[in-house]
Design an enzyme around this catalytic site. Structure first.
Site, PDB file in Angstrom:
ATOM      1  N   HIS A  11       0.773  -1.202   0.133  1.00  0.00           N
ATOM      2  CA  HIS A  11       0.096  -0.032  -0.129  1.00  0.00           C
ATOM      3  C   HIS A  11       0.833   1.340   0.108  1.00  0.00           C
ATOM      4  O   HIS A  11       2.070   1.227   0.479  1.00  0.00           O
ATOM      5  CB  HIS A  11      -0.828   0.078   1.109  1.00  0.00           C
ATOM      6  CG  HIS A  11      -0.171   0.066   2.606  1.00  0.00           C
ATOM      7  ND1 HIS A  11       0.308   1.223   3.191  1.00  0.00           N
ATOM      8  CD2 HIS A  11       0.201  -0.733   3.501  1.00  0.00           C
ATOM      9  CE1 HIS A  11       0.792   0.918   4.194  1.00  0.00           C
ATOM     10  NE2 HIS A  11       0.662  -0.407   4.431  1.00  0.00           N
ATOM     11  N   GLN A  13       1.645   5.257   1.027  1.00  0.00           N
ATOM     12  CA  GLN A  13       2.296   5.872   2.561  1.00  0.00           C
ATOM     13  C   GLN A  13       0.789   6.386   3.160  1.00  0.00           C
ATOM     14  O   GLN A  13       0.238   6.916   2.765  1.00  0.00           O
ATOM     15  CB  GLN A  13       3.223   7.106   2.105  1.00  0.00           C
ATOM     16  CG  GLN A  13       3.705   7.654   3.384  1.00  0.00           C
ATOM     17  CD  GLN A  13       4.424   8.757   3.141  1.00  0.00           C
ATOM     18  OE1 GLN A  13       4.185   9.983   3.116  1.00  0.00           O
ATOM     19  NE2 GLN A  13       5.955   8.598   3.008  1.00  0.00           N
ATOM     20  N   GLU A  84      -2.208  -7.032   7.360  1.00  0.00           N
ATOM     21  CA  GLU A  84      -0.910  -7.075   7.948  1.00  0.00           C
ATOM     22  C   GLU A  84      -0.830  -7.933   9.239  1.00  0.00           C
ATOM     23  O   GLU A  84      -1.749  -8.382   9.666  1.00  0.00           O
ATOM     24  CB  GLU A  84      -0.485  -5.539   8.266  1.00  0.00           C
ATOM     25  CG  GLU A  84       0.863  -5.273   8.718  1.00  0.00           C
ATOM     26  CD  GLU A  84       2.061  -5.985   8.221  1.00  0.00           C
ATOM     27  OE1 GLU A  84       1.985  -7.178   7.768  1.00  0.00           O
ATOM     28  OE2 GLU A  84       2.841  -4.842   7.939  1.00  0.00           O
TER      29      GLU A  84
END
Length: 213
Positions: A11, A13, A84
Site C-alpha cells: 500500500h 504511504q 498485515e
C-alpha cells in the site's frame, strides 16, 4: 497452462509510515497525500494492464491504493488473510531501537528461525503464513484469471513471498519493501518466478510532468 502473472504491491504511504509508527492489522489507517500520489502514479503506469481481478486486504490503506483500478469496474475481492501482521501491544506506537529493544529483539528472534513466536499480544509470522494459505489456494484455483493485482502490507507481503517462492520464513527480510513497491511474479503451474523485485520505477515522475507544474 498459460502463465499467471501476479502484480503484488504494498500500500501507499500513511501518516503512520511517515512518523515511524507501527501499524498492523489492528490499525485501519488511510493514505496521506503522498500515499495518494503514489497510488495515482502506479495507476497511471499500469492502468492499461488487463487485470482479471484485484485482490486486497480488508484494510482501508490497501483498498485506497488500488482505487483507480476499482473505478474502472474491475472485479475486486477483500481477504482478511492478506491483512498485515497483528503487532499486538506495539500497534500505534513509535518504534526506535532506543525506545523498544523488545520489538527489535523479536525481529531478531524471527530472523534466527523462531518464527512461531508471537509478539506480545499479537501474531507470529507462522500464524500469518497459515492464514494466507486459503488465499493462495483460491488464487491458484482460478486459472482463468491470468493477470491479477494484489495489494497488501509490508510484513505480510514478505511472508507471502516466502510462501510463494518457497523460502524459509526466517529469510523474509530478504524481501525489501517500500510504499507502493511492486513485485511481479509469474506462475508456470509448478513454481513462481520473480520478474520485478521491489520495483519503484513507476514512482519516478516523468521530467516533462515536473516542467509543466
Amino acid at each position: 497452462m498459460s502463465i499467471k502473472k501476479v502484480y503484488l504491491i504494498r500500500h501507499g504511504q500513511t501518516d503512520y509510515n511517515l512518523q515511524s509508527i507501527v501499524q498492523g492489522s489492528g490499525v485501519d489507517s488511510v493514505l496521506n497525500a503522498e500515499g495518494q500520489r503514489q497510488a495515482d502514479l502506479f495507476f497511471d503506469k499500469y492502468k492499461d494492464v488487463a487485470f482479471d481481478r484485484v485482490y486486497t486486504s480488508t484494510l482501508q490503506r490497501s483498498i485506497q491504493s488500488v482505487q483507480g483500478f476499482l473505478d474502472l469496474g474491475l472485479p475486486h475481492e477483500q481477504h482478511a488473510g492478506l491483512n498485515e501482521i497483528n503487532w499486538g501491544t506495539r500497534e500505534g506506537t513509535r518504534i526506535t531501537p532506543e525506545e523498544d529493544a523488545y520489538y527489535h529483539g523479536i525481529l531478531q528472534t524471527w530472523s534466527e528461525g523462531n518464527t512461531g513466536i508471537c509478539i506480545e499480544g499479537g501474531e507470529s509470522p507462522q500464524l500469518v503464513y497459515e492464514r494466507q494459505k486459503p488465499f493462495i489456494e483460491l488464487m491458484l484455483s482460478r486459472p482463468e484469471e491470468e493477470t491479477i493485482l494484489v495489494c497488501m502490507h509490508g510484513r505480510a507481503m514478505r511472508i507471502l513471498l516466502c510462501q510463494l517462492l518457497r523460502y524459509p520464513l526466517r529469510c523474509m527480510d530478504e524481501f525489501r519493501h517500500q510504499n507502493l513497491c511492486l513485485y511481479r511474479l509469474d506462475y508456470t503451474g509448478s513454481m513462481f518466478a520473480v520478474k520485478k523485485y521491489c520495483d519503484v520505477a513507476h514512482l519516478q515522475q516523468p521530467a516533462e510532468d515536473i516542467k509543466q507544474k
